[in-house]
Scaffold this active site. Structure first.
Site, PDB file in Angstrom:
ATOM      1  N   HIS A 117     -42.717 -29.546 -25.133  1.00 22.13           N
ATOM      2  CA  HIS A 117     -41.329 -30.002 -24.975  1.00 22.13           C
ATOM      3  C   HIS A 117     -40.352 -28.846 -24.793  1.00 22.13           C
ATOM      4  CE1 HIS A 117     -40.042 -29.093 -29.186  1.00 22.13           C
ATOM      5  NE2 HIS A 117     -41.299 -29.364 -29.487  1.00 22.13           N
ATOM      6  N   ASP A 119     -36.881 -29.291 -25.322  1.00 21.27           N
ATOM      7  CA  ASP A 119     -35.663 -29.407 -26.138  1.00 21.27           C
ATOM      8  C   ASP A 119     -35.863 -28.649 -27.440  1.00 21.27           C
ATOM      9  OD1 ASP A 119     -37.607 -31.421 -26.785  1.00 21.27           O
ATOM     10  OD2 ASP A 119     -36.123 -32.416 -28.047  1.00 21.27           O
ATOM     11  N   ASP A 150     -40.897 -23.033 -31.067  1.00 17.93           N
ATOM     12  CA  ASP A 150     -40.911 -24.508 -30.970  1.00 17.93           C
ATOM     13  C   ASP A 150     -39.933 -24.986 -29.915  1.00 17.93           C
ATOM     14  OD1 ASP A 150     -41.122 -27.203 -31.452  1.00 17.93           O
ATOM     15  OD2 ASP A 150     -40.033 -27.168 -33.341  1.00 17.93           O
ATOM     16  N   GLU A 182     -38.186 -34.452 -27.635  1.00 16.79           N
ATOM     17  CA  GLU A 182     -39.164 -34.445 -28.731  1.00 16.79           C
ATOM     18  C   GLU A 182     -38.512 -34.334 -30.097  1.00 16.79           C
ATOM     19  OE1 GLU A 182     -42.125 -33.044 -31.650  1.00 16.79           O
ATOM     20  OE2 GLU A 182     -40.277 -32.062 -31.085  1.00 16.79           O
ATOM     21  N   GLU A 183     -37.507 -33.492 -30.197  1.00 20.16           N
ATOM     22  CA  GLU A 183     -36.911 -33.218 -31.517  1.00 20.16           C
ATOM     23  C   GLU A 183     -36.147 -34.404 -32.091  1.00 20.16           C
ATOM     24  OE1 GLU A 183     -37.910 -30.885 -33.143  1.00 20.16           O
ATOM     25  OE2 GLU A 183     -38.299 -29.118 -31.911  1.00 20.16           O
ATOM     26  N   ASP A 211     -47.981 -27.295 -29.195  1.00 19.03           N
ATOM     27  CA  ASP A 211     -46.760 -27.366 -30.006  1.00 19.03           C
ATOM     28  C   ASP A 211     -47.162 -27.378 -31.471  1.00 19.03           C
ATOM     29  OD1 ASP A 211     -44.188 -27.818 -30.926  1.00 19.03           O
ATOM     30  OD2 ASP A 211     -44.217 -29.960 -30.509  1.00 19.03           O
ATOM     31  N   HIS A 460     -37.163 -24.860 -36.606  1.00 15.94           N
ATOM     32  CA  HIS A 460     -36.107 -25.742 -37.136  1.00 15.94           C
ATOM     33  C   HIS A 460     -35.157 -24.988 -38.079  1.00 15.94           C
ATOM     34  CE1 HIS A 460     -38.221 -29.848 -36.305  1.00 15.94           C
ATOM     35  NE2 HIS A 460     -38.578 -28.913 -35.442  1.00 15.94           N
TER      36      HIS A 460
HETATM   37 MN    MN Z   1     -39.697 -29.178 -33.589  1.00 19.04          MN
HETATM   38 MN    MN Z   2     -42.267 -28.931 -31.432  1.00 19.30          MN
END
Ligand code: MN
Ligand code: MN
Length: 488
Positions: A117, A119, A150, A182-183, A211, A460
Site C-alpha cells: 500500500h 498510503d 510502512d 490500507e491504513e 507489508d 505508525h
Molecule cells: Mn500501517
Molecule cells: Mn502497512
C-alpha cells in the site's frame, strides 16, 4: 561497446538457465543503492495520509507516481476505480484507485502477485518527530520518514528488485496489487478482489504481502496471524446520570456492574475465564516447537523497549506462543465513564465496556460470540442487578494460518539463506491481517507475508524509519525470491 554486448549476451545466456546465480543482480543492487534511496526520498515526500480527506489528492498523486514507475520498469497498469467514500459530514469524495499491474505474462512461467500500500498514517513534526516526517533523512544507517517502512520502503524494495532482475529477464511473471486506503481499513479492496477473481487474479499462483516486519535483525517470514473478536458490553442503569451524594447507597450502579463483569473475563495470569474458549485451540506439535528454538528474540530487549515491569511468561517460547498462537483477552476502555481530571462525583447512567479477544486456529468467531455472551449473561444474572446489559460483537475477524511447506515459503526460505546466510525465522503476527485471510478465502490461493521491515521501525509512531541495511539487503531478498520461485 562490444565488451558491453558480450557481457549482455553472457547475462542473457545465463538467464536461460534456471536458477540464475544472483550475484550479478546483487552487484547491480549494490551499484544502484543511492538511486534506490533517492526514489524512496521522492515517495516519502508525498503526504499520502489516507485518514485525512483533505489529503486525498495527495494519495491520488502517490498512486499516479507509483503507476508511472511501474510503467517505467516495463509493466502494464490498470487503475481499478473504487467509487466514492461517504464522509461523516455526508460529503462524498472519490476513493483512490487500486493499482493492478503486470510485469511479464509468459504462460510457461509461474505468476506471483504482490500486495502493498502507498498510503500512510498521519504524521506531524509536532507529534514529537526529531525531523520533518515527509523528508527522508539518512542518519546512523537508518532512513527516517513516514512510510519509510510502512509501506513505501517495502513496496519500493520489491519494485527495485523486479527492475534489477529484469535486467537479465524475469524468471516469473509478476503481478502487483497496490492500494491507497490500507491504513483506514482497505475500503473497497474486497470488492476488487471479488470482481477480479476470474480476471486479473485468474492466473495467479502465489500471493505475497510485502507489508510486515521481522522479529529481529534476522529475516522473518510470516505464516500466520491472530483474528480479532471485539466486544461491547453495555450496562444501562438509571435514566440519567445521578449525584453520588444524593443516590450513592440507594441505586444499583451501572459502572459497578460493568467493572464486576469485566473482572470475570480474565485472571491475573492472563488466563481467559470464559468456559470453552480454549476448546478449539490447536495443540502445539513437536514440529512447531522446533521452529521456536531458533527464533532470534530477546526478552530483555523487549522489556527495555516497552518498559513492562515483568511479562506473563519468562521464556522466549512461552511469550511468543502467547502472542502468536494462543488466544488473549484485553480490556480497552469504558465509554460513558468519567475520565477527566478532577473529582466529578457522578454515577454514570450508562457505560459501555470494550474488550477484545485475539483468537487463533481453529477458533470460530461465531462460537466465541456465543461463549462470551452466554458467560456474561450468566455472571450478570448471578449478581441479581436490575440493570440491563447488552453484549455485542463489533468485529469478528478470523485468524489466518498458512502452510509453510508451500512452494513460495520454500523459495523465500532459500532466498533468505542465499542473501543473509542464515535460516529465516518462521514467525506469526499477534495482530490481525484481514487481507491475508481475505485473499485466501476469495481466491483459494495460499498467502505468504514476506516483508523487510525491522522490529523497531516505529511504524505508525514518531520517527518511523527503515534501516538502509533492511532496505538494500531486502531488495536483494526480493530479487533472490523471484529467482528461487522459478525453480521450486
Ligand atoms: Mn500501517
Ligand atoms: Mn502497512
Amino acid at each position: 561497446m562490444l565488451f558491453l554486448l558480450s557481457i549482455l549476451s553472457l547475462l542473457t545466456c545465463q538467464a536461460a538457465l534456471s536458477p540464475v546465480p544472483p550475484d550479478q543482480i546483487f552487484q547491480y543492487i549494490d551499484d544502484h543503492q543511492d538511486e534506490f534511496v533517492q526514489r524512496l526520498k521522492e515517495w516519502v515526500a508525498i503526504e499520502s495520509d489516507s485518514s485525512d480527506p483533505t489529503k486525498r489528492g495527495l494519495v491520488d498523486n502517490m498512486m499516479q507516481i507509483t503507476k508511472d514507475f511501474i510503467l517505467k520498469i516495463g509493466g502494464t497498469v490498470e487503475m481499478a476505480e473504487l467509487g466514492e467514500q461517504e464522509l461523516s459530514s455526508g460529503k462524498k469524495i472519490p476513493l483512490p484507485p487500486v493499482i493492478l499491474a503486470e510485469i511479464g505474462n509468459d504462460t510457461k512461467k509461474p505468476t506471483v502477485c504482490f500486495y502493498g500500500h502507498m498510503d500512510v498514517q498521519p504524521a506531524k513534526k509536532s507529534d514529537g518527530w526529531a525531523t520533518e516526517p515527509y523528508t527522508l533523512i539518512e542518519k546512523d544507517g537508518n532512513l527516517y520518514g513516514r512510510g519509510a517502512s510502512d509501506d513505501k520502503g517495502q513496496v519500493l524494495a520489491l519494485l527495485n528488485a523486479v527492475e534489477s532482475v529484469n535486467v537479465i529477464g524475469l524468471p516469473v511473471n509478476v503481478k502487483l496489487v497496490i492500494e491507497g486506503m490500507e491504513e483506514v481499513g482497505s475500503n473497497g479492496l474486497d470488492k476488487i478482489v471479488e470482481e477480479q477473481k476470474d480476471g486479473f487474479f485468474s492466473n495467479v499462483d502465489y500471493i505475497v504481502v510485502t507489508d510486515t516486519p521481522w522479529l529481529s535483525k534476522k529475516p522473518g517470514i510470516t505464516y500466520g496471524a491472530r483474528g480479532n473478536c471485539y466486544f461491547f458490553i453495555e450496562v444501562e442503569g438509571a435514566r440519567r446520570d445521578l449525584h453520588s451524594g444524593g443516590f450513592g447507597g440507594a441505586v444499583y450502579e451501572a459502572m459497578s456492574d460493568l467493572i464486576f463483569l469485566l473482572d470475570t473475563l480474565i485472571d491475573s495470569k492472563g488466563k481467559i475465564l470464559i468456559p470453552g474458549i480454549y476448546d478449539d485451540v490447536r495443540s502445539v506439535t513437536e514440529e512447531e516447537k522446533e521452529l521456536y528454538k531458533d527464533l532470534e528474540f530477546n526478552l530483555d530487549e523487549l522489556q527495555a523497549d516497552t518498559g513492562a515491569k515483568r511479562f506473563l511468561y519468562d521464556t522466549k517460547e512461552g511469550l511468543l506462543m502467547h502472542r502468536w498462537r494462543y488466544p488473549s483477552l484485553s480490556i480497552h476502555g469504558i465509554e460513558g465513564a468519567f475520565s477527566g481530571s478532577g473529582t466529578k462525583t457522578v454515577i454514570p447512567a450508562k457505560v459501555i465496556g470494550k474488550f477484545s479477544i485475539r483468537q487463533v486456529p481453529n477458533m470460530d468467531p461465531s462460537i466465541v460470540e456465543k461463549q462470551v455472551t452466554d458467560y456474561l449473561e450468566h455472571k450478570f444474572s448471578e449478581r441479581n442487578s436490575p440493570n440491563k446489559i447488552k453484549v455485542t460483537m463489533i468485529i469478528g475477524a478470523k485468524p489466518w494460518l498458512s502452510d509453510m511447506n508451500e512452494p513460495q515459503y520454500l523459495a523465500a526460505r532459500k532466498a533468505v539463506t542465499r542473501v543473509f546466510n542464515v535460516n529465516a525465522d518462521m514467525i506469526r503476527a499477534g495482530g490481525t491481517i484481514p487481507i491475508a485471510k481475505n485473499f485466501e478465502e476469495v481466491l483459494g490461493k495460499r498467502v505468504m507475508l514476506l516483508g523487510i521491515g525491522g522490529p523497531d521501525d516505529s511504524t505508525h509512531g514518531q520517527n518511523e524509519k527503515i534501516s538502509k541495511y533492511n532496505y538494500i539487503e531486502g531488495t536483494k531478498l526480493y530479487a533472490a525470491f523471484l529467482q528461487e520461485l522459478a525453480s521450486v
